[in-house]
Enzyme design. Structure first.
Site, PDB file in Angstrom:
ATOM      1  N   ILE B 173       0.806  -1.166   0.080  1.00 30.87           N
ATOM      2  CA  ILE B 173      -0.016   0.214   0.030  1.00 30.87           C
ATOM      3  C   ILE B 173       1.045   1.436   0.090  1.00 30.87           C
ATOM      4  O   ILE B 173       0.635   2.059  -0.867  1.00 30.87           O
ATOM      5  CB  ILE B 173      -1.077  -0.024   1.094  1.00 30.87           C
ATOM      6  CG1 ILE B 173      -1.819  -1.268   1.124  1.00 30.87           C
ATOM      7  CG2 ILE B 173      -1.728   1.370   1.299  1.00 30.87           C
ATOM      8  CD1 ILE B 173      -2.865  -0.969  -0.339  1.00 30.87           C
ATOM      9  N   ASP B 174       1.922   1.311   0.828  1.00 35.93           N
ATOM     10  CA  ASP B 174       2.990   2.325   0.847  1.00 35.93           C
ATOM     11  C   ASP B 174       3.556   2.418  -0.387  1.00 35.93           C
ATOM     12  O   ASP B 174       3.713   3.603  -1.044  1.00 35.93           O
ATOM     13  CB  ASP B 174       4.011   2.124   1.805  1.00 35.93           C
ATOM     14  CG  ASP B 174       3.671   2.657   3.323  1.00 35.93           C
ATOM     15  OD1 ASP B 174       2.904   3.934   3.082  1.00 35.93           O
ATOM     16  OD2 ASP B 174       4.226   2.374   4.346  1.00 35.93           O
ATOM     17  N   THR B 175       4.033   1.428  -1.004  1.00 40.98           N
ATOM     18  CA  THR B 175       4.843   1.728  -2.288  1.00 40.98           C
ATOM     19  C   THR B 175       4.031   1.781  -3.253  1.00 40.98           C
ATOM     20  O   THR B 175       4.410   2.559  -4.390  1.00 40.98           O
ATOM     21  CB  THR B 175       5.688   0.311  -2.480  1.00 40.98           C
ATOM     22  OG1 THR B 175       4.528  -0.849  -2.575  1.00 40.98           O
ATOM     23  CG2 THR B 175       6.730   0.218  -1.414  1.00 40.98           C
ATOM     24  N   GLY B 178       4.099   5.644  -3.472  1.00 41.98           N
ATOM     25  CA  GLY B 178       5.423   6.162  -3.743  1.00 41.98           C
ATOM     26  C   GLY B 178       5.478   5.889  -5.307  1.00 41.98           C
ATOM     27  O   GLY B 178       5.871   6.845  -5.737  1.00 41.98           O
TER      28      GLY B 178
END
Lengths: 399, 404
Positions: B173-175, B178
């Protein structure tokens, strides 16, 4: 007036469903001129997938298609025959970028492989998005979103503990992993465009949908690649996903200041000041005993209250939002995340826009998704075809 | 010397955690020079812990999580609570093209490093500010991490088993946030290449994930329908699921998309009697009788390994792949041949297998990643070579804990 970030960039899209169309949509939404080539009569498969307006199947009223194809021009063309191939090549000459998602080898069989296309347009950037990439033993394998998501490892990693019940690994919701491949392809495409500049040479970009997802979960995958038992070594952490009175919440509190905020959120209970909660390590050791105490509090409160009150104290808390929660959120209303776009067949509908606000070159909806073959006349006339020629091509099923 | 797409692009990276660092990792793998500005005074918490592993790591130079998402970067230590450090940061921005940060909205402004201040230092600077829910709106000060972005976005709600709890998925989810940030930065770089103008980008992490569930949100705006969790199932296809195989915790996914594939599937599994049952005669009946169909398909898959099922079905033209676990990925022959994993040498961690870039560019070969930097590893290069600060002056800055 603000310019568009990608004004003047010409993109030819020969893709279906989610991956390629999403990548091309990202470019179109920032001002690239995108011509989408679809199969005559049936068009992009996304046109026959829901959600349909009022649940009535109609090739111009698929929410999936409408969302993924904003700001594009649409033509129909079958590049398999010689007349269609000639037109396709003319479009390739026009384009800076070709995004395609056919199975490896297909473009070569059509006489449209990169080796040939770069001869007729040396500055062309060709981005090929396929399940497993252009090389390797699985290059010819089929895969849908389900298969690719699971083949990336992502289904086997999850923050959510398997809470009894069904232990089957499960995919991410909707088509998330296919959007990922489109987004990754768009990043590589823009990098190649930047490198090329206005008059450099192009290149071929090989995007494997599987690798796009593997790259995203690189931390989990590196952990296992270096230590096969990495997952088993994980320690418990307080909070996480918890049921509450009207749904679920996500609360994150490993660090000391986050923990202190969580304690305030749950009305500062006495147990939170015991030895067992002394520090991050102690809380991690005692998670089995402490977690139910937190969950008991959550069950007595609503998700919005937990979200806002938790955030007020500085605790990273969130509600598990449904589609209606997202749409109705005052934050999203304020930011104008949804915008209305008028479409000739589907009418005026509200669409998610973009997560980035570029101060000089904002996201824009200049036009809704194209109706099937909606720009045949303007595009093919632009290539010098006469009305009679177009009628004949249509008759023969080329367009 | 090999040429990379972003050769000559310098990025000042004030981000921490996962999302921002993944954005700059992508830029670094594309050839940008990424200088991570960090400090002992405010350590990137991934140098100490992660939501996955808990607080189990050694010192700040021994975090494998930090290494895996900060490959190819340089590290400069600046204590941003000191005025001198702010001056140095501005000088660095002046020599750079892109600034990216993910502090809470307003923090960079208070430090004197807001967009307006940086634009004064470098008029065509591109600055991206990434936050949990955006830099505007009533919730702009709210904080979050990958699981909360998934929660807020609407994606977690539709992920997970039918009638089971929702799932906030993984660190990806973070990437995803990003990757979205890298896309926006590249679009701004292309705009600057054409017009000479920089700009500021306000990125909402939760919206970045919502965009990846756009069709689900459209179902609500079109039909007022709140889509529920659908497990591994599909609206149309059946079989379409994840089935148990031989061995503990081994699974295979199978998706049959039309009548031709259904016939191929039946042939491939040697057509047991049930495949001729009226219950499964066409797509609609198969979809309708899915529980029974899934039970029967699982009876077959249980007799085989995940790889056997893939081989048999793919040979017949039916989509099937194992559910890879982390430890299966390094051993898979296809991924081995593709070379998605690479090895880096880290001075404190040693040899470490890491994941390469998510694409192959024909004219700009995959950059063999360098390990993540030790904290402050490139102070001399950045302060001395780039900014022309003398060795004595750097020593003084270190003593005064400006460079710290």
């Amino acid at each position: 007036m603000n310019q568009a970030a990608l004004a003047g960039v010409r993109v030819l899209e020969y893709c279906q469903m989610v991956c390629g169309p999403y990548g091309a949509k990202l470019l179109a939404d920032l001002g690239a001129e995108v011509i989408k080539v679809e199969k005559p009569v049936t068009g992009d498969q996304a046109r026959s997938r829901g959600p349909f307006l009022h649940d009535i199947p109609h090739q111009e009223r698929s929410g999936l298609f409408l969302y993924l194809n904003t700001n594009k021009y649409g033509v129909t063309l079958d590049p398999a025959g010689s007349a269609g191939k000639v037109i396709f090549l003319e479009l390739v000459k026009w384009a800076d970028v070709l995004i395609e998602d056919t199975a490896p080898g297909t473009m070569e069989r059509l006489g449209l492989g990169y080796g040939y296309l770069k001869e007729i347009n040396p500055s062309l950037i060709m981005t090929s998005i396929t399940p497993f990439g252009q090389t390797g033993p699985y290059r010819g394998y089929k895969a849908h979103h389900l298969n690719i998501y699971h083949a990336s490892g992502q289904a086997s990693f999850s923050f959510t503990q398997k809470q009894g019940g069904d232990a089957t690994p499960v995919k991410g919701g909707g088509y998330v992993g296919d959007y990922d491949a489109g987004l990754s392809g768009a990043v590589a495409t823009l990098a190649a465009l930047y490198k090329r500049g206005p008059d450099g040479t192009g290149q071929h970009i090989d995007v494997s949908r599987q690798e796009a997802l593997i790259s995203l979960d690189r931390v989990d995958i590196s952990a296992s690649a270096n230590d096969p038992n990495a997952t088993a070594r994980r320690r418990g952490m307080l909070g996480g996903l918890m049921p509450c009175k009207d749904g679920y919440v996500m609360v994150i509190a490993p660090q000391q200041h986050q923990w202190e905020a969580l304690v305030k959120l749950i009305d500062n209970p006495e147990w939170a000041h015991s030895e067992k909660c002394r520090d991050e390590w102690a809380r991690s050791e005692n998670v089995a005993e402490l977690q139910p105490l937190i969950e008991e509090w959550m069950l007595r409160h609503n998700k919005d209250e937990i979200y806002h009150r938790g955030q007020y104290f500085g605790c990273p808390a969130a509600a598990i939002n449904s589609a209606s929660d997202v749409y109705d959120s005052s934050q999203e209303k304020h930011r104008g995340f949804f915008a209305e776009i008028e479409h000739t067949e589907a009418g005026r509908l509200s669409y998610p826009t973009a997560s980035y606000r570029l101060s000089e070159t904002p996201w824009r909806a200049n036009r809704a998704a194209p109706v099937l073959g909606g720009h045949n006349d303007s595009v093919y006339r632009g290539l010098g075809r006469s009305e009679e020629e177009l009628a004949e091509l249509k008759e023969r099923g080329v367009i | 010397m090999e040429e990379y797409p972003l050769d000559g692009v310098r990025v000042v990276d004030f981000t921490w955690a996962w999302a921002g660092p993944y954005a700059t990792l992508l830029l670094a793998m594309l050839g940008a020079e990424v200088i991570k500005v960090e400090s002992q005074q405010r350590l990137d918490h991934t140098r100490l812990r992660s939501l996955m592993t808990g607080p189990t790591m050694g010192g700040p130079n021994q975090s494998t999580v930090f290494n895996d998402i900060n490959l190819n970067k340089l590290s400069l230590t600046l204590n941003l609570t000191r005025a001198r450090a702010i001056d140095i940061a501005k000088r660095l921005v002046k020599a750079s093209d892109v600034v990216i940060q993910n502090m809470r909205p307003g923090v960079m402004e208070r430090l004197g490093l807001g967009y307006e201040a940086l634009r004064e230092a470098k008029p065509d600077i591109i600055m991206l500010s990434s936050s949990a829910v955006g830099a505007t709106g009533p919730e702009k000060t709210y904080v979050g991490y990958a699981p909360t972005f998934a929660a807020q976005s609407g994606l977690a709600y539709v992920s997970g088993h039918i009638n089971g709890p929702p799932s906030t998925l993984t660190g990806a989810i973070d990437t995803r946030v990003g990757t979205t940030a890298a896309f926006a930065i590249l679009a701004a770089l292309i705009y600057r290449q054409r017009t000479g103008k920089g700009q500021h980008i306000d990125l909402s992490s939760s919206e970045a994930i919502s965009c990846l569930a756009g069709d689900m949100l459209m179902d609500y705006t079109m039909n007022g329908r709140v889509r529920e969790r659908d497990g591994n199932s599909d609206e149309v296809m059946a079989p379409h699921g994840c089935y148990p195989c031989q061995g503990e915790d081994h699974w295979v996914t199978i998706a049959v998309s039309d009548e031709e594939e259904w016939r191929a599937f039946c042939n491939a599994i040697s057509g047991p009697d049930w495949t001729n049952d009226r219950m499964f005669a066409d797509a609609a009946s198969r979809r309708q009788n899915r529980p029974e169909l899934d039970r029967l398909v699982a009876e077959w898959t249980r007799q085989h390994t995940d790889y056997e099922v893939m081989d048999v079905l793919q040979s017949a033209g039916v989509a099937a792949t194992p559910t890879f676990s982390g430890s299966m990925i390094p051993r898979d022959p296809h991924l081995k041949e593709r070379g998605i994993l690479a090895e880096v040498e880290h001075p404190e961690i040693g040899k470490r297998t890491v994941v390469g870039p998510p694409w192959r560019l024909s004219a700009t070969p995959t950059r063999i990643p360098r390990a993540a930097p030790l904290i402050g590893e490139h102070n001399q290069y950045v302060l001395g070579e780039l900014l022309g600060i003398s060795r004595d002056e750097i020593e003084r800055l270190v003593e005064e804990e400006v460079v710290y």
